[in-house]
Structure formats: structure tokens, C-alpha cells
Design a protein around this motif. Sequence first.
Motif, PDB file in Angstrom:
ATOM      1  N   GLY A 249       0.648  -1.142  -0.028  1.00  0.00           N
ATOM      2  CA  GLY A 249       0.570   0.309  -0.197  1.00  0.00           C
ATOM      3  C   GLY A 249       0.859   1.163   0.009  1.00  0.00           C
ATOM      4  O   GLY A 249      -0.249   2.442  -0.615  1.00  0.00           O
ATOM      5  N   ALA A 250       2.348   0.925   0.415  1.00  0.00           N
ATOM      6  CA  ALA A 250       2.797   2.324   0.406  1.00  0.00           C
ATOM      7  C   ALA A 250       3.749   2.679  -0.909  1.00  0.00           C
ATOM      8  O   ALA A 250       3.459   1.995  -1.796  1.00  0.00           O
ATOM      9  CB  ALA A 250       3.963   1.799   1.329  1.00  0.00           C
TER      10      ALA A 250
ATOM     11  N   ALA B 131      -5.829   2.468  17.642  1.00  0.00           N
ATOM     12  CA  ALA B 131      -5.896   1.203  17.601  1.00  0.00           C
ATOM     13  C   ALA B 131      -5.293   0.326  16.759  1.00  0.00           C
ATOM     14  O   ALA B 131      -4.500  -1.054  17.547  1.00  0.00           O
ATOM     15  CB  ALA B 131      -7.489   0.794  17.087  1.00  0.00           C
ATOM     16  N   LYS B 132      -4.886   0.168  15.560  1.00  0.00           N
ATOM     17  CA  LYS B 132      -4.076  -0.608  14.520  1.00  0.00           C
ATOM     18  C   LYS B 132      -3.622   0.633  13.802  1.00  0.00           C
ATOM     19  O   LYS B 132      -3.892   0.865  12.571  1.00  0.00           O
ATOM     20  CB  LYS B 132      -4.950  -0.954  13.446  1.00  0.00           C
ATOM     21  N   HIS B 133      -2.005   0.154  13.465  1.00  0.00           N
ATOM     22  CA  HIS B 133      -1.072   1.764  12.275  1.00  0.00           C
ATOM     23  C   HIS B 133      -0.757  -0.130  11.794  1.00  0.00           C
ATOM     24  O   HIS B 133      -1.484  -0.473  11.293  1.00  0.00           O
ATOM     25  CB  HIS B 133       0.087   1.828  13.082  1.00  0.00           C
ATOM     26  N   HIS B 134      -0.021   0.408  10.305  1.00  0.00           N
ATOM     27  CA  HIS B 134       0.229  -0.083   9.664  1.00  0.00           C
ATOM     28  C   HIS B 134       1.425  -1.086   9.896  1.00  0.00           C
ATOM     29  O   HIS B 134       1.067  -2.124   8.752  1.00  0.00           O
ATOM     30  CB  HIS B 134       1.340   1.316   8.048  1.00  0.00           C
TER      31      HIS B 134
ATOM     32  N   LYS C   9     -14.625  12.834  23.273  1.00  0.00           N
ATOM     33  CA  LYS C   9     -14.864  11.951  22.699  1.00  0.00           C
ATOM     34  C   LYS C   9     -13.059  10.792  22.135  1.00  0.00           C
ATOM     35  O   LYS C   9     -12.395  11.734  22.553  1.00  0.00           O
ATOM     36  CB  LYS C   9     -15.120  13.180  21.538  1.00  0.00           C
ATOM     37  N   ILE C  10     -13.793  10.239  21.736  1.00  0.00           N
ATOM     38  CA  ILE C  10     -13.238   9.146  21.033  1.00  0.00           C
ATOM     39  C   ILE C  10     -13.234   8.478  19.484  1.00  0.00           C
ATOM     40  O   ILE C  10     -14.239   8.521  19.178  1.00  0.00           O
ATOM     41  CB  ILE C  10     -12.593   8.163  22.130  1.00  0.00           C
ATOM     42  N   PHE C  11     -11.783   8.680  18.922  1.00  0.00           N
ATOM     43  CA  PHE C  11     -11.609   7.948  17.646  1.00  0.00           C
ATOM     44  C   PHE C  11     -10.872   7.496  17.710  1.00  0.00           C
ATOM     45  O   PHE C  11      -9.467   6.849  18.161  1.00  0.00           O
ATOM     46  CB  PHE C  11     -11.224   8.892  16.443  1.00  0.00           C
ATOM     47  N   TRP C  12     -11.114   5.929  16.780  1.00  0.00           N
ATOM     48  CA  TRP C  12     -10.298   4.898  16.358  1.00  0.00           C
ATOM     49  C   TRP C  12      -9.552   5.316  15.321  1.00  0.00           C
ATOM     50  O   TRP C  12      -9.869   5.456  14.188  1.00  0.00           O
ATOM     51  CB  TRP C  12     -10.897   3.512  16.545  1.00  0.00           C
ATOM     52  N   TYR C  13      -8.151   4.965  15.393  1.00  0.00           N
ATOM     53  CA  TYR C  13      -7.165   5.070  14.086  1.00  0.00           C
ATOM     54  C   TYR C  13      -7.194   3.560  13.974  1.00  0.00           C
ATOM     55  O   TYR C  13      -6.964   3.117  14.539  1.00  0.00           O
ATOM     56  CB  TYR C  13      -6.162   5.801  14.388  1.00  0.00           C
ATOM     57  N   TYR C  14      -7.142   3.510  12.193  1.00  0.00           N
ATOM     58  CA  TYR C  14      -7.762   2.345  11.868  1.00  0.00           C
ATOM     59  C   TYR C  14      -6.927   2.181  10.775  1.00  0.00           C
ATOM     60  O   TYR C  14      -7.672   3.092   9.539  1.00  0.00           O
ATOM     61  CB  TYR C  14      -8.773   1.342  11.491  1.00  0.00           C
ATOM     62  N   SER C  15      -6.118   2.004  10.608  1.00  0.00           N
ATOM     63  CA  SER C  15      -4.674   1.916   9.154  1.00  0.00           C
ATOM     64  C   SER C  15      -5.229   0.513   8.636  1.00  0.00           C
ATOM     65  O   SER C  15      -5.548  -0.441   8.439  1.00  0.00           O
ATOM     66  CB  SER C  15      -3.316   1.848   9.209  1.00  0.00           C
ATOM     67  N   GLN C  16      -6.432   0.573   7.312  1.00  0.00           N
ATOM     68  CA  GLN C  16      -6.309  -0.502   6.669  1.00  0.00           C
ATOM     69  C   GLN C  16      -5.038  -1.627   6.111  1.00  0.00           C
ATOM     70  O   GLN C  16      -5.701  -2.436   5.812  1.00  0.00           O
ATOM     71  CB  GLN C  16      -7.396  -0.038   4.960  1.00  0.00           C
ATOM     72  N   PRO C  17      -4.224  -0.194   5.341  1.00  0.00           N
ATOM     73  CA  PRO C  17      -3.404  -1.675   5.130  1.00  0.00           C
ATOM     74  C   PRO C  17      -2.568  -2.012   6.009  1.00  0.00           C
ATOM     75  O   PRO C  17      -2.424  -1.267   7.530  1.00  0.00           O
ATOM     76  CB  PRO C  17      -2.096  -0.615   4.042  1.00  0.00           C
ATOM     77  N   ASP C  18      -2.183  -3.128   5.869  1.00  0.00           N
ATOM     78  CA  ASP C  18      -1.215  -3.843   6.862  1.00  0.00           C
ATOM     79  C   ASP C  18      -0.042  -4.752   6.489  1.00  0.00           C
ATOM     80  O   ASP C  18      -0.345  -5.545   5.342  1.00  0.00           O
ATOM     81  CB  ASP C  18      -2.550  -4.706   7.658  1.00  0.00           C
TER      82      ASP C  18
ATOM     83  N   ASP D   9      -6.130   5.361   6.959  1.00  0.00           N
ATOM     84  CA  ASP D   9      -4.951   6.250   6.691  1.00  0.00           C
ATOM     85  C   ASP D   9      -5.074   5.390   5.587  1.00  0.00           C
ATOM     86  O   ASP D   9      -4.476   3.825   5.651  1.00  0.00           O
ATOM     87  CB  ASP D   9      -3.537   5.782   7.552  1.00  0.00           C
ATOM     88  N   HIS D  10      -5.716   5.402   4.570  1.00  0.00           N
ATOM     89  CA  HIS D  10      -5.217   5.002   3.178  1.00  0.00           C
ATOM     90  C   HIS D  10      -3.922   3.667   3.061  1.00  0.00           C
ATOM     91  O   HIS D  10      -3.548   3.594   1.700  1.00  0.00           O
ATOM     92  CB  HIS D  10      -6.346   4.971   1.815  1.00  0.00           C
ATOM     93  N   LEU D  11      -2.667   4.836   3.060  1.00  0.00           N
ATOM     94  CA  LEU D  11      -1.792   5.360   2.088  1.00  0.00           C
ATOM     95  C   LEU D  11      -2.253   5.550   0.470  1.00  0.00           C
ATOM     96  O   LEU D  11      -2.724   6.697   0.198  1.00  0.00           O
ATOM     97  CB  LEU D  11      -0.340   3.898   2.153  1.00  0.00           C
ATOM     98  N   ALA D  12      -1.525   4.741  -0.157  1.00  0.00           N
ATOM     99  CA  ALA D  12      -1.522   4.850  -1.797  1.00  0.00           C
ATOM    100  C   ALA D  12      -2.467   4.007  -2.851  1.00  0.00           C
ATOM    101  O   ALA D  12      -3.130   3.571  -4.027  1.00  0.00           O
ATOM    102  CB  ALA D  12       0.031   4.891  -2.649  1.00  0.00           C
ATOM    103  N   THR D  13      -3.501   3.009  -1.563  1.00  0.00           N
ATOM    104  CA  THR D  13      -4.691   2.428  -2.296  1.00  0.00           C
ATOM    105  C   THR D  13      -5.960   2.924  -2.635  1.00  0.00           C
ATOM    106  O   THR D  13      -5.647   4.389  -2.052  1.00  0.00           O
ATOM    107  CB  THR D  13      -5.196   1.321  -1.641  1.00  0.00           C
ATOM    108  N   LYS D  14      -6.918   2.788  -3.186  1.00  0.00           N
ATOM    109  CA  LYS D  14      -8.033   2.728  -3.770  1.00  0.00           C
ATOM    110  C   LYS D  14      -9.387   2.526  -2.809  1.00  0.00           C
ATOM    111  O   LYS D  14      -9.316   1.611  -2.403  1.00  0.00           O
ATOM    112  CB  LYS D  14      -8.121   2.364  -4.874  1.00  0.00           C
ATOM    113  N   TYR D  15     -10.302   3.309  -3.266  1.00  0.00           N
ATOM    114  CA  TYR D  15     -11.527   2.989  -1.992  1.00  0.00           C
ATOM    115  C   TYR D  15     -11.840   1.587  -2.465  1.00  0.00           C
ATOM    116  O   TYR D  15     -12.214   1.302  -1.015  1.00  0.00           O
ATOM    117  CB  TYR D  15     -12.342   4.686  -1.954  1.00  0.00           C
TER     118      TYR D  15
END
Length: 596
Positions: free
Chosen positions: A88-89, A135-138, A176-185, A224-230
Motif C-alpha cells: 500500500g505504500a 487501534a491498529k497502525h500499518h 470524545k474518542i476516535f479509533w485510528y485504523y490503518s486499512q493496509p497491514d 490511513d489508506h496510504l496509496a490505495t483505492k477506496y
Amino acid sequence: MRYTQLLIILFASLSVFAQKKTSYKDQWQFPAKDSTMYVTAEQQKELYATEGEMEWFKDAKLGIFIHWGPALLKTNVLSWGRDGERPGAEKPATKGVPAEVYDNLYKKFNPKNFDADRWMQQVKDWGAEYVVFTAKHHDGFVFFDADNTEYGIMNTPFGRDICKELAESAQKAGVKIFWYYSQPDWTHPDNLREKHYENYLPYMNAHVEQLFTQYGKIDGVFWDHLATKYWQWDSYHLLKKMKEWQPGIVSNARTGFGWPLQDRGDYDTPEQSLGPVNHHRYWEACLTMTDKWLYSPNGPIKPYETVLGMLIQVAGNGGNLLLNLGPNGKGEFVAKEAEEASKVGEWIKKYGHTIKNTRRGIYIGGDYGASTQVGNTLYVHVLQQLADNAEATIELPQLPTQILSAEGITKGFKRYEVKNGKLLLYFDKNAFAKNLDNIVTLTLAEDPSTFERIETWEAIPVAKKEFKVSASSFAKAKNKPEVIYNAKGNVFSEVIHLKSWWEPAKEDKNPNLTVYFTTPKKLKTLLLSENMRSHCVRNFHIDTKDAAGNWKTVYKGKIIGEGLRVKLNGDAIYGTRLVILEHTNDIQITAFNSYE
């Protein structure tokens, strides 16, 4: 012979084309599994939060970003400090902690002093309204009790669901709380590979469903989608479900490229930059308290004055500040970072009503500072500093409606005057100099939001051909003083990253940067800025050169930070000089610009 040459050219062209076709970024991009993953503009519009759902977010102005993970045991760079494949990078890894080492650090991760209640109390003390937690990074490590992976917090010596404890504490504290979630793994074998849709997407969806259905009220998501498509994440259908699970949820823009409409998500997210001055929609600037997102024990810590200056500029130009602090391996925020953040909170207790629950002001940000407004009240935030020979008078364009009253929120405001199409604000110079932000409240006859916003400053610096620049030293060829002015667009702007800077040599005992004008200039403003990752100057002065060749100190300061404006008196001068007396890390000056 000519035929042979043509073949060589043809093969060379095909080789270049092949290289482009197989670039690192391109290998992670592929079509949707089926046509339902592609959406129309109308379908995209279904995902936008309503104005009512966005209201609390626009009122908040300050949030705390928290990047954390086992990686801090070996590196100060989360995910990107891993030397391994990066699905994804845009670029491959060239250095870092070996993957086999990085991926096993979780077995030693034991933040035994972690206390979610204490974190939330600190967040409130700092004047923030919401938290965004990784919650989950790359790198794939999860901070929640996921039953489809062993690579998570439950299999560390700590062994507790951090997300669950944070959510419960936030809800109890009214944060208030947000989860950061990286789609790429980067550690899942099927992520963006052959079995992406069959294996990885269900894996990811299970995480998202758990995070947004099993932890009570969750207010937002930071993708945090990096260089990917929706469509690779089936973002449309996933977001539709999330809006059912968490009514009113807001989403950042990083949902994947390729959407029919330009505006992805509910707001834009400029990174390590103050963001746009007059953007068409709401935005959030995410910035680090140090030089890194992860715990950085030796990194420069931004002083509270710098953070406040950025907060005021961001709020005045229609955005929020999301300030990142990286907890240490014990599960605690770094004491010095927390101390500076607490000073931000103290200022907010006194003056926060001029920032929070407001919207960007009718006066667009400029050399004077920024403005905010609510109802018929306009708050003018004067961030500009005064040279010794400058008058304590701020000049702005005349407003399109009557001023009913004017009052100084901070000490030093004397009176106002409307004259020759200008609004003049007069201050006591001694009191003015003691304030980080000189705030004036203007009560207007009409709501200023009904009028067009007003440009206050045409930020065109003295042309490069009209000056020469020199420095006491430079660290490397890329850090010569000329690079500040040579880089296209590398002048102060709240819409770009400043990536070129003058950096003196480490052994330089008297670092200074000098600009010589070819003809005398009647300067109105000097603007200085440091690299966002290295706000380290703690004592400096600015000198100007007269016709006789004499240098005179006209301004002394402690902090430069991001976008320091110094007002001069307009006398003709032949040069300007920045002399740095104290600094905590490597000096990196991105702007030392002069404006007539």
C-alpha cells in the motif's frame, strides 16, 4: 544501421514503460472484486456527516492524537521503522529494524503504568475535547482483544484490552474518542495480494465491526489508506454499516483514492502542516509534539507558545489542531511534553472562549494573526510581534458593518479607529509585548458570517533577484541558506509542507543567517519559521543594517516556531540578520522572508 537504432530506442521505451507499470505503488492497486464496490457521486454523498453531526467537532478545536506501540522498544518511527514489505505504500523500505525483530517486539511490551482514567484527565487538563488512538497502525499490531490474530495487546505481558479501557474512560470523562485504523497491514500475508478480497478484507472488517460495536459510543474514525483505492477496502459499504452502528460518526478523508467527488470523508487532514488558509471545507491539522509520531526520547519538544500559536492560526482559518503525544514504554505521557500541554490548557481556561465554539473569522489569516467569530462577536487574535522601533498599531481592512464596541480581552488594548478604509487597533506597547496573543473583541451590528471573508495580507516577499543571502555555516550542501529561497513554493504558506531549510553546522558556535538587499527596502514584516519537526530555537535576535553599514538589533525573542511575524516600522534598510543564541536540537530554518 538505422533499423538497429530504432529497435534500441523501441526496447528502451518499452523498458521505461515496464518500469512505470511495475512501480512499487502500482503493484498494490487492482480493480474491485465486483461492480458494487464502485460508487456514484450520489452514493458518496450518502456518507457525508450532516452539519449537525459535525457541529461538536467544529466547536472542539483541539484534539489529542496518540501513536503508540511495541515498536518504541527499538525505534522512534511507528511502522515506517520496520525494514520489510510495505503493501500500500509508495516506496519500499530501505532501512529500519529487521522485520523478524520488529514483529516480535510485542512479546516484551509491558506498559504496566498505563492508566486510562489518568490519560483522560490529562487530555481534559490540556484543554482538548477528543482523542484519536491508534487501534491498529500499518504494522498490524492491534490494541484490542481481536480473536482473529495473535499479533495484539492480549498476547503481550500486559495482556489487557487497551481500547476497551480507553473507550470506557473517555465516555466516563466526557471526552470524545476516535479509533485510528490503518486499512493496509504490512504483516498480514493476504493484504493487497492475491487473496486480498477473500482473506484480508473479512479480517479487516471483523476488526472494524468489533471496534465500532463492542466499545460503546465511538465518535469518529481516522483512516490511513496510504496509496490505495477506496474500492479495495469496500469503503462505501463499510462506512454505510458504521453509520448504522454509530449514528453521527464522523470520518476523516483517508478512505482511499478514486472517489467520484473531490471531498473524501467529512473533513481534510493536512499532516505536519498548518493546512489551508481559506479552504472550502472544514479541516484538521495533525502535528507532532516532538519530531516523531511515536515516543521520541531525544526529540525536540514544542514549547506551549508554539502550540498555542498554531492552535490560534488553525482555529482562525477554519480547522482543528490534532496534537500528537507519544506515550513511553511504561504507558505514561512524557513529563516534559505533558507539562507544555498543561500550559496550553491553562491558557485555554482563560481565553478558550475566543477559540472554542467559534468559526473562522471574517478576516483571513495574515501577518497580523487570525480571527474567530460567533454570532455578532468577532475576536481578533494578534499574533504579530513588534520590533523595537515599530508602533503598537495593527492595521486591518475596514469591516463591511458597524462596530458597536471594542474591548481588549488581554491587557494593553487602548482604542480603535476607522480611517481611510482601514480599521486601526491601538495598543500599549509594553503590555502588548507581554502577551503571546493580543485579543480584541469587536461587537458588530451584523453577523460577520453573512459577508465575504476579507484578505488582509498579500504575502509576496521581496523578490529573490533583489537580495543575496549568506550564513555562518551550513551542515550539508542541501542545507545552504539559498535553499530557503530556491525551492519553488518554499515560502510561508499554510497549505504546503516546507521541506527545504537552512541548517548550520553542528560545530557552529555563532549561527546566523543574513540577507543583503541590492537596494534599500522599506520593510513592513519579517516572517520566520522552523521545520515543523524541529522547533528548537530558544533565544535569538534580529538585526537590520542601515545606510552606513551598521547593524542594529531590533527584535529579541525566545521562540520562533511556525510562522513568527515581526512588524517593522517601514524605515529603509539594507539587510536583515537572524542570530541564534540558544537551541535545543539541530537548527532548521524554513523561512526568513522580508515583506515590503
